[in-house]
Structure formats: C-alpha cells, structure tokens
Write an enzyme that holds these catalytic residues in place. Structure first.
Site, mmCIF file in Angstrom:
data_model
loop_
_atom_site.group_PDB
_atom_site.id
_atom_site.type_symbol
_atom_site.label_atom_id
_atom_site.label_comp_id
_atom_site.label_asym_id
_atom_site.label_seq_id
_atom_site.Cartn_x
_atom_site.Cartn_y
_atom_site.Cartn_z
ATOM 1 N N LYS A 172 56.775 21.128 34.053
ATOM 2 C CA LYS A 172 55.649 20.826 33.150
ATOM 3 C C LYS A 172 55.681 21.774 31.955
ATOM 4 O O LYS A 172 55.487 21.352 30.811
ATOM 5 C CB LYS A 172 54.321 20.946 33.924
ATOM 6 C CG LYS A 172 54.134 19.814 34.934
ATOM 7 C CD LYS A 172 52.945 20.021 35.871
ATOM 8 C CE LYS A 172 52.892 18.904 36.907
ATOM 9 N NZ LYS A 172 51.779 19.036 37.868
ATOM 10 N N GLN A 185 47.661 23.485 39.734
ATOM 11 C CA GLN A 185 48.661 22.815 40.567
ATOM 12 C C GLN A 185 48.186 22.774 42.021
ATOM 13 O O GLN A 185 47.721 23.779 42.563
ATOM 14 C CB GLN A 185 50.017 23.527 40.449
ATOM 15 C CG GLN A 185 51.159 22.829 41.149
ATOM 16 C CD GLN A 185 51.509 21.461 40.553
ATOM 17 O OE1 GLN A 185 51.305 21.211 39.369
ATOM 18 N NE2 GLN A 185 52.027 20.568 41.378
ATOM 19 N N ASP A 187 44.445 16.441 34.370
ATOM 20 C CA ASP A 187 44.905 15.787 35.595
ATOM 21 C C ASP A 187 43.989 14.621 35.983
ATOM 22 O O ASP A 187 44.332 13.836 36.870
ATOM 23 C CB ASP A 187 44.917 16.789 36.760
ATOM 24 C CG ASP A 187 46.318 17.294 37.075
ATOM 25 O OD1 ASP A 187 47.279 16.527 36.871
ATOM 26 O OD2 ASP A 187 46.435 18.445 37.534
HETATM 27 N N1 GUN Z 1 50.406 18.200 43.096
HETATM 28 C C1 GUN Z 1 51.076 17.035 43.296
HETATM 29 N N2 GUN Z 1 50.884 16.208 42.246
HETATM 30 C C2 GUN Z 1 50.088 16.852 41.385
HETATM 31 C C3 GUN Z 1 49.542 16.511 40.108
HETATM 32 O O1 GUN Z 1 49.740 15.420 39.557
HETATM 33 N N3 GUN Z 1 48.766 17.468 39.541
HETATM 34 C C4 GUN Z 1 48.513 18.655 40.127
HETATM 35 N N4 GUN Z 1 47.726 19.507 39.489
HETATM 36 N N5 GUN Z 1 48.993 18.997 41.297
HETATM 37 C C5 GUN Z 1 49.779 18.099 41.916
#
Ligand code: GUN
Length: 279
Positions: free
Chosen positions: A44, A88, A111
């Site tokens: 990311k 995350q 998100d």
């Molecule tokens: N963990 C697995 N997928 C995601 C996501 O799309 N966003 C976040 N913040 N954590 C995750």
C-alpha cells in the site's frame, strides 16, 4: 486494470497539486508484526509513492494499548494535512477492532469500515466504499454490461468483503445470495450463479462442477499452502485449473489484490478532495 486505475489516480493527484496545492496524504497504522499484514502494508505504501500520494507510516509494537492507538487516531483525525486513515487488520488480541474503527473520522475512513460508511453503503447513499469490494465491482464491470437480474452468489460473510460486495451487487439490481462455509447445499446454490464472488479463505473450495458454463468468477481468497514437493504457494479459493468453462476468472495472486490497492489510492484522493471541497 489496476495499473490503469493507478495511472488515473496519479493524474488526479498531479492535477489537484497544481490547482489547489493539496497533497493527498494517507496515514497507515500497523500494530504488531503479522507477516501478511507487513506485506500488505508495504504494498500500500509503495503504491502511494508511485501515485504521488504522501504516506505516513505508524508502525506500533504488538503490546501497544488500545488507549494509545485511539489517541493516535484522534491525533490523525484532528490533523488537516491527513486525508485518509487506514488501520491494518487484524489487530493483536486484546484490542477491540470495532472500537478502533469507530474512532476514525468517517470522512477519513478510506477503508469504508466505519459504521457510518457501512450504513451509507447499506442505504445506497454516497460514502467511502471498502477497497476490495470496490475492486471486485470494477473487475465485474469490465466484462458485464448489464447486471440487472443476474444471479450472484457471494461465498463469505465478512465485513471486509462478503457483506459489502453483496450490497454493491444488490445496488446494481442483481439477485444476491450470501453464503458461507457452513451453508447447506452450497454447491447447488453456487451452480445457479451468473456471478460468483468467493472470499471464504478456503483453498480450492470452489470446484469446476460447482460453476455453470459462462459464469464470471471473482476469487478473493489468498491462501498460503505447501505443495506436495514441499514448496510454499499462494492459491485462491477456487480450483482454478477446473474453471476453464467460466467466462472469466480472476487469478491468484495478481487479480483482486492489486485492484484493492488501486482502490485504496482512489479512495484517498476522493477523501482529500471532499475534505478540501474540490469537485
Ligand atoms: N486486512 C485484510 N484486508 C484488509 C483491508 O482491506 N483493509 C485493512 N485495513 N485491513 C485488511
């Protein structure tokens, strides 16, 4: 598609910088040392860099208290130079993920996990939409012109993928069935599907004889398995070698994953524009 979307976001970032001097900024919080999360966060941040989005990394020790994490989020909520906040998941045991997500300013919730954005999605009003479901929809739109009345079967009921992707498909007037690993007669339900979205975390779950000819299959699964020869390999939730009769199938790795990252960039720019009242 992920590259094309990333390129579009980069152009948007450059246009925004020259017109308004706003530099879209994403704060990424990673608590603990979960190896998969470290990989995802690394991707990311690298993608932000590529698109000209400023990223601020907050890597916190696994023993970080919930209070300290909530304080950091408050600080980022109040910082006008931060437009997006991503925590995350999963969080270490002992931290209440719901309480953490609730604390993020919904305007910065790139998100789309805050209850306000979840509510907006469920009522079909404008809000930030979770990145993986958004990426799934863009992939589907690339091969399907008219969604109305199509039978969609979603396998998986998570807040991150299953539930939001089902709502997005419903919004396009599909007939949506949400199933999961304990659904009785799962194979027979999947056989009715024009679109299958599988996010079950179960390697090879969807077999060739589960899928009707011409169906479109989105494989969101990402599972690390050990091969017969002892080598580690990433596989999805579909027995992909049995799905030659599907009209389209996303690969794992390299399908939904890159789209998720590209959608995060798009959401960050969208959030920055909204906060700065740029159309
Ligand atoms: N963990 C697995 N997928 C995601 C996501 O799309 N966003 C976040 N913040 N954590 C995750």
């Amino acid at each position: 598609m992920a590259k094309a979307l990333t390129d579009r976001v980069s152009e948007d970032v450059a246009a925004l910088a020259s017109a308004t001097a706003v530099a879209p900024t994403l704060a990424v919080i990673l608590v603990g040392e979960d190896p998969a999360s470290q990989v995802y966060v690394g991707r990311k941040i690298a993608a932000c860099q590529k698109a000209g989005i400023i990223s601020r990394e907050h890597r916190l020790d696994h023993a970080t208290s919930q209070t300290a994490l909530l304080d950091l989020i408050e600080q980022l909520n109040a910082d006008p130079d931060v437009h997006g906040i991503l925590v995350q998941l999963p969080l270490p045991k002992g931290i209440d993920a719901g309480a953490v997500l609730d604390r993020i300013d919904p305007a910065k919730d790139v998100d789309g996990f805050h209850p306000v954005n979840v509510g907006r999605l469920s009522t079909g009003s404008d809000g930030l939409v979770p990145c993986t479901p958004l990426g799934c929809m863009l992939l589907l739109e690339s091969v399907i012109d008219d969604f109305r009345g199509l039978n969609c079967v979603v396998i998986g009921k998570s807040n991150i993928v299953g539930k939001p992707v089902a709502l997005l498909l419903l919004d396009r007037e599909c007939t949506v069935t949400i199933t999961h690993i304990l659904t009785r007669g799962l194979q027979d339900i999947v056989r009715t599907a024009d679109i299958v979205v599988v996010a079950a975390g179960s390697p090879g779950l969807v077999r060739g004889n589960w899928v009707k000819a011409g169906a479109v299959v989105i494989d969101v699964g990402i599972n690390r398995i050990v091969d017969a020869d002892g080598k580690q390999r990433l596989v999805g939730d579909c027995a992909s070698e049995e799905l030659g009769h599907a009209s389209a199938l996303t690969p794992v790795p390299g399908g939904v994953g890159p789209m998720t990252v590209a959608c995060l960039l798009a959401n960050t720019v969208r959030a920055a524009k909204a906060q700065r009242h740029v159309a």
